[in-house]
Design an enzyme around this catalytic site. Structure first.
Site, PDB file in Angstrom:
ATOM      1  N   LYS A 216       0.843  -1.212   0.000  1.00  0.00           N
ATOM      2  CA  LYS A 216       0.000   0.000   0.000  1.00  0.00           C
ATOM      3  C   LYS A 216       0.878   1.262   0.000  1.00  0.00           C
ATOM      4  O   LYS A 216       0.643   2.203  -0.762  1.00  0.00           O
ATOM      5  CB  LYS A 216      -0.905  -0.025   1.234  1.00  0.00           C
ATOM      6  CG  LYS A 216      -1.637   1.254   1.519  1.00  0.00           C
ATOM      7  CD  LYS A 216      -2.757   1.486   0.545  1.00  0.00           C
ATOM      8  CE  LYS A 216      -3.321   2.891   0.677  1.00  0.00           C
ATOM      9  NZ  LYS A 216      -4.259   3.208  -0.377  1.00  0.00           N
TER      10      LYS A 216
ATOM     11  N   CYS B 272      -3.631  10.498   1.403  1.00  0.00           N
ATOM     12  CA  CYS B 272      -2.921   9.239   1.131  1.00  0.00           C
ATOM     13  C   CYS B 272      -1.549   9.516   0.519  1.00  0.00           C
ATOM     14  O   CYS B 272      -0.522   9.269   1.148  1.00  0.00           O
ATOM     15  CB  CYS B 272      -3.745   8.354   0.207  1.00  0.00           C
ATOM     16  SG  CYS B 272      -5.177   7.648   1.041  1.00  0.00           S
TER      17      CYS B 272
END
Ligand SMILES: NC(=O)c1ccc[n+]([C@@H]2O[C@H](COP(=O)([O-])OP(=O)(O)OC[C@H]3O[C@@H](n4cnc5c(N)ncnc54)[C@H](O)[C@@H]3O)[C@@H](O)[C@H]2O)c1
Length: 421
Positions: A214, A268
């Site tokens: 991720k 993010c």
């Protein structure tokens, strides 16, 4: 999709990730209890309403609640699987994992043999190991999975989320997913959970690799955007049109340069690379520098605005700066970590110009701008251009494509997105 052995799922954290996940699983007829520490969030969901902006989520949630498959609570309860999707913010150079530890502590009393615990929150490598160790400490009567040791009562896995806000319901179902088990059996059980609602490929690995995957995806994007942003500054110095340059270079069959912009925003891409830097500070020169390049871009844009304002100052009236866009990316209303907002706040704080802001996706200025003297929001993007001496294109919302080049005549234009270049 095959019948799952996981009949009841408890989702912790009912935000942008947890609520769509809970609603989609419930829409498959599985019993879901959504848990959030905010009673107002729980109350709204139990009424079949939602508290976040995401297309079509209202209908899916309302239906799941009406059918009795989804209900919300402020406390976890016994279930077959637990999914943790709580915040993991970054403060003072460190990932703040307190929400994860609190969520793990809250489910520990409910655990029984055969359970699965999945962490979905974006986390530094090793977090899932630490969460499993915490559960083992809290429940010495159960054999909680440990990395690579087969045979356990409670399975533990890490499965990161890759959805794009605005397309969450489609991407939750269709995206491929990395399923990182503490052991092979943990990965297999986690795969059963995701098979309930995912039609995309499920890619098995260990938890630590899944955590890093991720972070790697977002660091890859950040580094590539930093390259484009640096190129835009180099080109300006060398009097070259960066947009034309990128277009030409991308005709090379193995080159794909991203588009420059005013910086990198959102919670993010602008945050996750720091988790890698924190984990390996001496080995991350490139990733750290990319963050610094992207974080430096708003200041570069601001310097250009300051020079343009000084140029337009006449002594008779204050120059007007028209700012187009505040969101962190096109066609959304999300201002979190937005470089455009950061630039707007800094321009407003200068005090040597008036500011007209266009942001078609919001109705009120955020508090950080609302109190600034000489700052106002207009619903008419053409007005923001018409009144401005300096026009700054910050977010390439689709709507802005209707602004004709003629409207810009006589104004200094700072186009950080290249829509007029
Ligand atoms: N939003 C995205 O697009 C996205 C994409 C990929 C990954 N992520 C990651 O997913 C995680 C969750 O992100 P989000 O955007 O959904 O956050 P969010 O802030 O929208 O929602 C989190 C929710 O968790 C609740 N919460 C906090 N502590 C809790 C606890 N102990 N028990 C139950 N609920 C608790 C909060 O009240 C909040 O409603 C983060 O790690 C984020 O980095 C987010």
């Amino acid at each position: 999709m095959t019948e799952s052995r996981l009949k009841k799922v408890c989702v912790l954290g009912l935000g942008y990730i947890g609520l769509p996940t809970a609603s989609v699983i419930a829409s498959r007829g599985v019993e879901v209890v959504g848990v959030d520490v905010k009673p107002e969030v729980v109350a709204r969901i139990n009424k079949g309403e939602i508290h976040i902006v995401e297309p079509d989520l209202d209908a899916v949630t309302a239906h799941a609640v009406q059918q009795g498959h989804l209900r919300a609570s402020t406390a976890p309860e016994p279930a077959d699987a637990y999914m943790i999707a709580v915040p993991t913010p970054f403060h003072d150079g460190k990932a703040d994992l307190d929400y994860v530890w609190k969520a793990a502590r809250s489910i520990a009393p409910c655990l029984v043999a055969g359970n699965l615990v999945v962490l979905e929150s974006t986390s530094p490598p090793g977090t899932t190991d630490k969460m499993a160790a915490l559960l083992a400490e809290l429940r010495p009567d159960l054999k909680i999975a440990q990395p690579g040791v087969e045979g356990c009562d409670v399975h533990v896995a890490y499965c990161p989320e890759r959805v794009l806000p605005g397309r969450v319901l489609t991407e939750l179902v269709e995206n491929s997913r990395v399923v990182g088990g503490m052991t092979q059996a943990c990965a297999a059980l986690a795969e059963d959970l995701y098979r309930i609602f995912c039609s995309g490929e499920l890619l098995r690995t260990n938890a630590r690799t899944a955590e890093m995957c991720k972070l790697t995806e977002n660091a890859f994007r950040d580094v590539n955007i930093a390259f484009a942003n640096e190129l835009s500054i180099v080109c300006e110095k060398l009097d070259i049109n960066v947009w034309e340059l990128v277009k030409l270079a991308n005709h090379h069959p193995r080159v794909n340069i991203l588009q420059p912009g005013p910086g990198v925003g959102g919670h993010c891409i602008a945050v996750d690379p720091w988790f890698i830097v924190e984990a390996a500070p001496d080995e991350t020169r490139l990733i750290r520098t990319a963050r610094e390049v992207n974080d430096g871009k708003p200041k570069y844009v601001l310097d250009k605005i300051a020079a343009a304002v000084a140029d337009k100052a006449s002594g008779k009236r204050r120059p007007v700066v028209g700012l187009l866009g505040l969101a962190f990316k096109p066609d959304v209303d999300d201002l979190r970590e937005s470089p455009a907002l950061q630039i707007a706040e800094a321009v407003a704080a200068r005090g040597d110009c008036d500011v007209v802001v266009s942001e078609p996706h919001i109705e009120h200025l955020p508090a950080s701008l609302a109190n600034g003297a000489g700052v106002r929001l207009t619903a008419d993007m053409h007005e923001a251009v018409r009144e401005a001496d300096v026009v700054v294109m910050l977010v390439n919302h689709r709507l802005y494509q209707t602004i004709a080049r003629d409207e810009l005549a006589g104004r200094t234009v700072i186009d950080t997105r290249g829509i007029w270049s």
